[in-house]
Design an enzyme around this catalytic site. Structure first.
Site, PDB file in Angstrom:
ATOM      1  N   TRP A 199      46.467  45.368  42.368  1.00 66.54           N
ATOM      2  CA  TRP A 199      45.513  45.792  42.074  1.00 66.54           C
ATOM      3  C   TRP A 199      45.017  47.253  41.887  1.00 66.54           C
ATOM      4  O   TRP A 199      45.971  47.993  42.533  1.00 66.54           O
ATOM      5  CB  TRP A 199      44.474  45.488  43.288  1.00 66.54           C
ATOM      6  CG  TRP A 199      43.214  45.993  43.168  1.00 66.54           C
ATOM      7  CD1 TRP A 199      41.939  44.970  42.510  1.00 66.54           C
ATOM      8  CD2 TRP A 199      42.610  47.090  43.675  1.00 66.54           C
ATOM      9  NE1 TRP A 199      40.830  46.002  42.683  1.00 66.54           N
ATOM     10  CE2 TRP A 199      41.296  47.079  43.121  1.00 66.54           C
ATOM     11  CE3 TRP A 199      43.181  48.227  44.497  1.00 66.54           C
ATOM     12  CZ2 TRP A 199      40.376  48.196  43.557  1.00 66.54           C
ATOM     13  CZ3 TRP A 199      42.223  49.341  44.495  1.00 66.54           C
ATOM     14  CH2 TRP A 199      41.078  49.351  44.296  1.00 66.54           C
ATOM     15  N   ASP A 366      25.706  44.628  37.911  1.00 61.32           N
ATOM     16  CA  ASP A 366      26.981  44.031  38.530  1.00 61.32           C
ATOM     17  C   ASP A 366      26.587  43.022  39.566  1.00 61.32           C
ATOM     18  O   ASP A 366      25.483  42.524  39.785  1.00 61.32           O
ATOM     19  CB  ASP A 366      28.085  45.050  38.830  1.00 61.32           C
ATOM     20  CG  ASP A 366      29.130  44.464  38.650  1.00 61.32           C
ATOM     21  OD1 ASP A 366      29.773  44.048  39.589  1.00 61.32           O
ATOM     22  OD2 ASP A 366      30.023  44.818  37.332  1.00 61.32           O
ATOM     23  N   ASP A 367      27.423  42.764  40.410  1.00 60.05           N
ATOM     24  CA  ASP A 367      27.310  41.942  41.852  1.00 60.05           C
ATOM     25  C   ASP A 367      26.267  42.537  42.724  1.00 60.05           C
ATOM     26  O   ASP A 367      25.958  43.665  42.715  1.00 60.05           O
ATOM     27  CB  ASP A 367      28.879  42.230  42.397  1.00 60.05           C
ATOM     28  CG  ASP A 367      28.757  41.162  43.457  1.00 60.05           C
ATOM     29  OD1 ASP A 367      28.139  40.362  43.809  1.00 60.05           O
ATOM     30  OD2 ASP A 367      30.014  41.379  44.182  1.00 60.05           O
ATOM     31  N   ARG A 443      38.731  38.186  50.209  1.00 57.70           N
ATOM     32  CA  ARG A 443      37.482  38.695  49.946  1.00 57.70           C
ATOM     33  C   ARG A 443      36.166  37.945  50.600  1.00 57.70           C
ATOM     34  O   ARG A 443      35.392  37.873  49.943  1.00 57.70           O
ATOM     35  CB  ARG A 443      37.166  39.074  48.706  1.00 57.70           C
ATOM     36  CG  ARG A 443      36.261  40.421  48.489  1.00 57.70           C
ATOM     37  CD  ARG A 443      35.721  40.495  47.090  1.00 57.70           C
ATOM     38  NE  ARG A 443      34.980  41.704  46.900  1.00 57.70           N
ATOM     39  CZ  ARG A 443      34.039  41.802  45.954  1.00 57.70           C
ATOM     40  NH1 ARG A 443      33.866  40.945  44.994  1.00 57.70           N
ATOM     41  NH2 ARG A 443      33.600  43.045  45.900  1.00 57.70           N
ATOM     42  N   LYS A 476      29.587  39.308  32.310  1.00 59.49           N
ATOM     43  CA  LYS A 476      30.856  39.958  33.058  1.00 59.49           C
ATOM     44  C   LYS A 476      31.341  38.593  34.053  1.00 59.49           C
ATOM     45  O   LYS A 476      30.556  38.254  35.014  1.00 59.49           O
ATOM     46  CB  LYS A 476      30.548  41.274  33.958  1.00 59.49           C
ATOM     47  CG  LYS A 476      31.746  41.603  34.503  1.00 59.49           C
ATOM     48  CD  LYS A 476      31.932  42.953  35.161  1.00 59.49           C
ATOM     49  CE  LYS A 476      32.967  43.262  35.814  1.00 59.49           C
ATOM     50  NZ  LYS A 476      32.748  44.550  36.555  1.00 59.49           N
ATOM     51  N   ASP A 478      33.547  37.459  36.528  1.00 55.48           N
ATOM     52  CA  ASP A 478      34.700  37.950  37.619  1.00 55.48           C
ATOM     53  C   ASP A 478      35.287  36.746  38.428  1.00 55.48           C
ATOM     54  O   ASP A 478      34.941  35.684  38.329  1.00 55.48           O
ATOM     55  CB  ASP A 478      33.669  38.746  38.616  1.00 55.48           C
ATOM     56  CG  ASP A 478      34.521  40.001  39.219  1.00 55.48           C
ATOM     57  OD1 ASP A 478      35.778  39.957  39.166  1.00 55.48           O
ATOM     58  OD2 ASP A 478      34.165  40.717  39.706  1.00 55.48           O
ATOM     59  N   ASN A 480      37.656  36.861  42.108  1.00 54.37           N
ATOM     60  CA  ASN A 480      38.210  37.894  42.923  1.00 54.37           C
ATOM     61  C   ASN A 480      39.157  37.458  44.223  1.00 54.37           C
ATOM     62  O   ASN A 480      39.148  38.032  45.351  1.00 54.37           O
ATOM     63  CB  ASN A 480      37.061  38.755  43.623  1.00 54.37           C
ATOM     64  CG  ASN A 480      36.419  39.505  42.573  1.00 54.37           C
ATOM     65  OD1 ASN A 480      37.197  40.393  42.159  1.00 54.37           O
ATOM     66  ND2 ASN A 480      35.041  39.475  42.330  1.00 54.37           N
ATOM     67  N   ASP A 540      40.270  47.976  38.231  1.00 55.92           N
ATOM     68  CA  ASP A 540      39.245  48.518  38.914  1.00 55.92           C
ATOM     69  C   ASP A 540      39.655  50.057  39.184  1.00 55.92           C
ATOM     70  O   ASP A 540      38.640  50.617  39.530  1.00 55.92           O
ATOM     71  CB  ASP A 540      39.263  47.875  40.470  1.00 55.92           C
ATOM     72  CG  ASP A 540      38.122  46.467  40.312  1.00 55.92           C
ATOM     73  OD1 ASP A 540      37.376  46.414  39.338  1.00 55.92           O
ATOM     74  OD2 ASP A 540      38.361  45.745  41.169  1.00 55.92           O
TER      75      ASP A 540
HETATM   76  C1  DGJ Z   1      35.471  43.005  41.130  1.00 55.70           C
HETATM   77  C2  DGJ Z   1      35.349  43.814  39.758  1.00 55.70           C
HETATM   78  O1  DGJ Z   1      36.441  44.099  39.221  1.00 55.70           O
HETATM   79  C3  DGJ Z   1      34.433  45.079  39.873  1.00 55.70           C
HETATM   80  O2  DGJ Z   1      34.391  45.664  38.831  1.00 55.70           O
HETATM   81  C4  DGJ Z   1      33.185  44.617  40.539  1.00 55.70           C
HETATM   82  O3  DGJ Z   1      32.362  43.810  39.140  1.00 55.70           O
HETATM   83  C5  DGJ Z   1      33.037  43.948  41.673  1.00 55.70           C
HETATM   84  N1  DGJ Z   1      34.291  42.653  41.663  1.00 55.70           N
HETATM   85  C6  DGJ Z   1      31.672  43.182  42.309  1.00 55.70           C
HETATM   86  O4  DGJ Z   1      32.213  42.369  43.386  1.00 55.70           O
END
Ligand code: DGJ
Length: 720
Positions: A199, A366-367, A443, A476, A478, A480, A540
């Site tokens: 990461w 975004d989020d 997460r 977008k 995502d 995670n 990121d």
């Molecule tokens: C991980 C992404 O890589 C970030 O750019 C952002 O969107 C966050 N998640 C949001 O939780």
């Protein structure tokens, strides 16, 4: 015809514009003879088909005591008999044994390239763009069929490979390994080039010596992942950007993968690539077929740069699909680093309004817009708007953003579910888990079980509903967390098939929406995802200096137009570094280009600078996104980095140079360019200076740059 079959010798000759690939049949087995520079006549090649006897045992099915498949150069390796190397295929049959020996039965050569059912793959737009060879191998006793598929592109030095496995028997077969390809090369004089990371520091370039034994990379994380990319190259030890032999292998797949090079006791090198056999098995029912993901191979004698340009062109034109394959990518602003989850409608509209004035075209939320999502501990799965933050809903916000003449985009994490969510309370069985066992969180979240059709249907439904509820021009997507406990060894691949099915459905349903993939940055930035999402958030880590390495490594395979890259605030949120705004902008221009800061808080001076950057980018975007990339200075080798993008007709080019750390008492550096027409003259539109192409390529421009993180951009235009 770019594939010939010489029947009397049992030889297949595959040709791209500059390469040849030769396979010969011996004792019923396809043997690998050659992959390299194009050969027009292959008269006399038969003597090059060789094998050596294995140390312990020779092939039980041929009357040749010198033939052991352990010492043969094979096109596709099958476990269970004398070949004790890592084999591409292994299956357990009804009798508990893994012995099988599929042999040549027939072949078919035809124009075009078939679609892969349920999997992403490169494609052709008309049948004259490629020729396909299918070699069918059968084991009649096992009633097992393997189809080795090769497609040769007419205008690019690309050959794709893949394998279908078909069970014609009356019993299920338990597949333990189903790799897409293996290929045995005579000799071991190569480096194993691959990309590794984590990461915030994705895709560093590493060159390893081959050893007597195995060198490999893999993922067992459920996604291709941050740690390795599904790509390897075998290259001459002294390969450079412009010289030396290189063979690239890139897997069009986003899940658990394996790529390895194994050198045996006779210095034969076996390259294998495909779904990772570790943690995999597949029950192949009666009459069923298993289709493996595609491997894209390219060969060049002109170094790593040439390999990359071939991948870029292929992926840009015959892997990416839809409107944004050719349409310009909007300059966007994303609120993540500006506000994280602490925003309201007015804040987003303020950012959009300020950004619009400077030339930004798309506002991405975004989020944090849904459920009770004020931190990352809850609400994934509850895809209804948080009215405390956005009283007019997504529709109302999108309208306000449209009113300032900006497009609107939205963040989702569709594959996930928070234990603290309405969705989880209603469907606790929908996540990936081992019944009755503890579940690991990543997460604070769990993964939806996309190997289940009902779960996939739910994801399709909420995505369709949200997307049709407002004017959304961009998503977008995502993802995670990695896999923890899995319920069974089929689940990771079934998950990928479910994910690909959703991606296919949604991108077909709303073809005008631009999708940007993301997996905690670049954790699943692979050729498989590129088939659905034509751009990908690369990392990121938004620091300009760190991005030099990340983007340089990424450019080994990924075209610039796919590389999500933003200007962010200083001190940088990931590493605290302060870099000049020019440098942050020029580095972000070596990608899709956008912003990720509170632009409304910029000083007047910064706004003036930013307006200029955006205008410049719009002028040169086509060159950067559709031009040929030449890497000039590697940030892995010293304290500076440089690249040049050259338009196909060589009329225009853009180069970016960045100094990383400066040192005292140094001499100016001469930056030599590449790809330009040496017989032409160019003017640098930034300085007005004129240069001949010959001077730019052979002598270069002398740069007196000696401050940390200082940079320069060049925009060359041909003047005669
Ligand atoms: C991980 C992404 O890589 C970030 O750019 C952002 O969107 C966050 N998640 C949001 O939780």
């Amino acid at each position: 015809m770019s594939i010939q079959y010489i029947a009397e010798k049992g030889i297949f000759h595959l040709q791209t514009p500059n390469t040849s690939y030769i396979i010969a049949l011996k004792h019923g087995l396809p043997m690998h003879v050659y992959y390299g520079k194009k050969i027009d006549s292959i008269e006399g090649v038969w003597q090059a088909v060789y094998n050596v006897s294995g140390v312990y045992s020779y092939d039980p099915e041929v009357d040749d005591m010198w033939f052991s498949s352990d010492g043969a150069l094979l096109e596709y390796s099958v476990a269970g008999s004398t070949d004790k190397r890592i084999c591409a295929f292994c299956a357990e049959f009804e009798d508990g044994s893994i012995y099988t020996r599929p042999v040549y039965k027939s072949h078919r050569i035809y124009n075009g390239k078939p679609k892969l059912s349920g999997l992403p793959a490169t494609y052709v737009e008309s049948d004259d763009e490629a020729t396909t060879l299918e070699i069918t191998l059968c084991d009649d006793r096992r009633e097992l069929v393997l189809i080795l598929r090769y497609t040769v592109f007419e205008v690019l030095d690309v050959i794709t490979r893949g394998t279908d496995i078909v069970n014609l028997s009356e019993n299920d077969i338990n597949i333990k390994s189903a790799m897409s390809m293996s290929m045995d090369i005579s000799g071991r004089d190569y480096d194993f080039v691959h990309l590794y990371g984590a990461w915030g520091k994705e895709r560093n370039i590493q060159k390893n010596l081959l050893i007597n034994g195995n060198v490999s990379i893999e993922s067992t994380y459920g996604a291709s992942g941050h740690y390795h990319s599904p790509f390897v190259a075998l290259a001459n030890k002294n390969v450079t950007e412009s010289q030396g032999e290189v063979m690239g292998f890139c897997l069009v797949y986003s899940g658990n993968f394996y790529a390895g090079a194994e050198v045996n006791y006779f210095d034969m090198t076996r390259v294998s690539m495909g779904i990772n056999p570790r943690g995999f098995s597949w029950r192949l029912g009666v009459g069923e077929a298993f289709v493996t993901p595609e491997v894209v191979m390219t060969y060049s004698r002109e170094g790593l740069g040439s390999m990359s340009r071939t991948y870029h062109k292929l992926f840009r034109t015959r892997l990416m699909r839809g409107k944004y394959r050719t349409e310009h990518r909007p300059v966007l602003i994303n609120n993540w680093e500006a506000t994280y989850m602490d925003f309201n409608e007015q804040k987003i509209v303020d950012i959009a309004t300020a950004a619009k004035e400077l030339g930004v075209e798309l506002m991405v939320l975004d989020d944090g817009w849904f459920g009770k999502r004020d931190n990352d501990r809850s609400s994934l799965g509850d895809w209804y708007v948080n009215k405390d933050k956005l009283p007019n809903g997504i529709k109302g916000l999108a309208q306000k953003v449209n009113d300032v003449d900006m497009k609107f985009g939205l963040w989702f994490e569709p594959e996930m579910i928070s234990p603290d969510s309405e969705l989880y309370r209603a469907h606790p069985d929908w996540c990936i888990q081992v019944e009755g066992m503890p579940k690991s969180l990543g997460r604070h979240q769990l993964i939806l079980d996309l190997s289940r059709k009902d779960v996939c249907d739910y994801v399709k439904e909420f995505l369709t509903d949200t997307l049709s509820s407002a004017n959304i021009a961009y998503i977008k997507w995502d993802m995670n967390r990695n896999f923890g406990e899995i319920a069974n060894a089929e689940q990771p691949h079934r998950y990928m098939l479910g994910l690909y099915d959703i991606c296919e459905y949604i991108t077909e349903k709303i073809p005008d929406v631009l999708f940007e993939g993301c997996a905690s940055g670049g954790g699943r930035f692979d050729a498989g995802m590129l088939y659905y999402f034509p751009q990908y958030w690369c990392s990121d880590d938004t620091d300009a200096c760190e991005r030099l390495r990340i983007q340089y490594g990424t450019s080994m395979i990924m075209p610039t137009v796919a590389v999500g890259s933003h200007v962010s605030a200083v001190p940088n949120h990931q590493c605290g570094r302060i870099t000049p705004l020019d440098t942050r902008a020029y580095v972000a221009m070596c990608g899709t280009f956008g912003y990720e800061l509170d632009i409304s808080q910029m000083s007047d001076g910064e706004k003036v600078q930013t307006k200029k950057h955006i205008a410049l980018f719009k002028d040169i975007q086509e060159i950067i996104h559709a031009g040929d990339l030449y890497r000039l200075r590697s940030p892995f080798d010293g304290e500076d980095s440089a690249v040049i993008y050259v338009a196909e007709n060589r009329q225009r080019a853009v180069a970016v140079y960045v100094k990383m750390l400066a040192h005292a008492n140094t001499i100016p550096t001469r930056l030599k360019f590449a790809g330009l027409d040496e017989t032409a003259n160019y003017v640098d539109k930034i300085t007005g200076e004129r240069y001949s192409g010959g001077v730019l390529v052979n002598i270069g421009i002398t740069l007196r740059i000696n401050n940390d993180f200082e940079s320069k951009i060049f925009v060359f235009e041909r003047i005669d």
